[in-house]
Motif scaffolding. Sequence first.
Motif, PDB file in Angstrom:
ATOM      1  N   THR A  82       1.632  -6.500 -12.853  1.00  0.00           N
ATOM      2  CA  THR A  82       2.264  -5.238 -13.227  1.00  0.00           C
ATOM      3  C   THR A  82       3.569  -5.112 -12.455  1.00  0.00           C
ATOM      4  O   THR A  82       3.843  -5.885 -11.530  1.00  0.00           O
ATOM      5  CB  THR A  82       1.364  -4.037 -12.890  1.00  0.00           C
ATOM      6  OG1 THR A  82       1.277  -3.897 -11.461  1.00  0.00           O
ATOM      7  CG2 THR A  82      -0.038  -4.218 -13.470  1.00  0.00           C
ATOM      8  N   GLU A  83       4.356  -4.115 -12.799  1.00  0.00           N
ATOM      9  CA  GLU A  83       5.618  -3.908 -12.100  1.00  0.00           C
ATOM     10  C   GLU A  83       5.397  -3.604 -10.621  1.00  0.00           C
ATOM     11  O   GLU A  83       6.232  -3.938  -9.772  1.00  0.00           O
ATOM     12  CB  GLU A  83       6.408  -2.760 -12.761  1.00  0.00           C
ATOM     13  CG  GLU A  83       7.049  -3.149 -14.078  1.00  0.00           C
ATOM     14  CD  GLU A  83       8.001  -4.340 -13.942  1.00  0.00           C
ATOM     15  OE1 GLU A  83       8.785  -4.359 -12.962  1.00  0.00           O
ATOM     16  OE2 GLU A  83       7.952  -5.241 -14.783  1.00  0.00           O
ATOM     17  N   VAL A 115      10.615 -13.453 -13.750  1.00  0.00           N
ATOM     18  CA  VAL A 115       9.697 -14.254 -12.940  1.00  0.00           C
ATOM     19  C   VAL A 115       8.310 -13.626 -12.984  1.00  0.00           C
ATOM     20  O   VAL A 115       8.150 -12.438 -12.697  1.00  0.00           O
ATOM     21  CB  VAL A 115      10.189 -14.349 -11.483  1.00  0.00           C
ATOM     22  CG1 VAL A 115       9.165 -15.106 -10.640  1.00  0.00           C
ATOM     23  CG2 VAL A 115      11.546 -15.035 -11.420  1.00  0.00           C
ATOM     24  N   SER A 116       7.307 -14.406 -13.374  1.00  0.00           N
ATOM     25  CA  SER A 116       5.941 -13.898 -13.500  1.00  0.00           C
ATOM     26  C   SER A 116       5.010 -14.418 -12.412  1.00  0.00           C
ATOM     27  O   SER A 116       3.963 -13.829 -12.137  1.00  0.00           O
ATOM     28  CB  SER A 116       5.362 -14.270 -14.863  1.00  0.00           C
ATOM     29  OG  SER A 116       5.354 -15.693 -15.024  1.00  0.00           O
ATOM     30  N   LEU A 132       6.036 -10.628  -5.062  1.00  0.00           N
ATOM     31  CA  LEU A 132       6.984 -11.704  -5.355  1.00  0.00           C
ATOM     32  C   LEU A 132       8.176 -11.622  -4.400  1.00  0.00           C
ATOM     33  O   LEU A 132       8.652 -12.643  -3.897  1.00  0.00           O
ATOM     34  CB  LEU A 132       7.473 -11.612  -6.799  1.00  0.00           C
ATOM     35  CG  LEU A 132       6.444 -11.758  -7.929  1.00  0.00           C
ATOM     36  CD1 LEU A 132       7.150 -11.795  -9.272  1.00  0.00           C
ATOM     37  CD2 LEU A 132       5.587 -12.995  -7.742  1.00  0.00           C
ATOM     38  N   ASP A 133       8.646 -10.394  -4.169  1.00  0.00           N
ATOM     39  CA  ASP A 133       9.786 -10.196  -3.269  1.00  0.00           C
ATOM     40  C   ASP A 133       9.466 -10.683  -1.860  1.00  0.00           C
ATOM     41  O   ASP A 133      10.293 -11.343  -1.210  1.00  0.00           O
ATOM     42  CB  ASP A 133      10.185  -8.718  -3.228  1.00  0.00           C
ATOM     43  CG  ASP A 133      10.719  -8.209  -4.555  1.00  0.00           C
ATOM     44  OD1 ASP A 133      11.107  -9.046  -5.406  1.00  0.00           O
ATOM     45  OD2 ASP A 133      10.719  -6.973  -4.746  1.00  0.00           O
TER      46      ASP A 133
END
Length: 309
Positions: free
Chosen positions: A55-56, A95-96, A62-63
């Motif tokens: 999800t967002e 990017v997933s 990821l960051d």
Amino acid sequence: MSRSVQPVQAVAPGTELAGFRVLADLGTGAASRLYLVQDPRTKHVWALKHVVKRTEKDQRFLDQTEIEFNVGSQLKHDNIRTVEKLVKNRKVIRVSEVFLLLEFIDGISLDNHPPETLGSSIAVMTQVAEGLLYMHKLGFVHADMKPNNVIVTDDGLAKIIDLGQSCRNGTVKQRIQGTVDYIAPEQVHRRAITPATDVYNLGATIYWCLTGQNIPTAMSDRTGLGFAKDTSQLELPAAPSEVNPQVPPELSALVLECVRAEPSDRPTMEAIRNRLQIVQVRMENESSGFYPPQQAGVANEENPQTTAD
């Protein structure tokens, strides 16, 4: 504060991920899973962190992985885990998932296996101070030092891991980041993160290693952000030597200096390293034994990974 995040589903040994063959599943983290992998060409064995964005709200994971790569790839020190490579997979243009290739460390984290003697505790913390001092000289702050982020090998080599919250000296973060029982007041109040922040985090870590107890921090609620104590309200913990009489007075005093509320009142990491070395030499000369309190494991189980993020 961290919330429950669904772990990344494990893949079977023999599966190929990011060009590496999976040998074993090493465990899970927030929106991530760690594998033991092998490069099919060189046969070198690595650790591979797989982070997935569902999800967002997962974008922060990821960051943090990208931060770990950007900082870690610039660090080359025996007491810091090597960060080798970052691979990004995209769905359309976003990017997933990411894969972070890391040095595999055959050891156990401090929270799972606290030092068994005073000498080994000082030896480990001296190495951690060395690694942090190296980071500080390059302008970086770890910003999440705690027992879970130190791995010790069978031969006593200590490695600092998890650079996902690391930042440049002087950074003011947009949200509270840190771990409740080790977090510095300036992290709670979103002030500048400096080497003194690592000093506080390390002092809280040493305190736990010596006493099996956690210090009171500015984040008073163990299960949520709760009420953030003002610096003037922050209490110093009992001296480590009062909790555990086997702790030398000079080491006890050093720990209390590290966890002072005001960053400017704390010693430098270089001073900590030097003072730990002095205590270590004296202890070696005296050949003193030390057995930590049995409650160390209990204290850690009570709040193993409460992280503000």
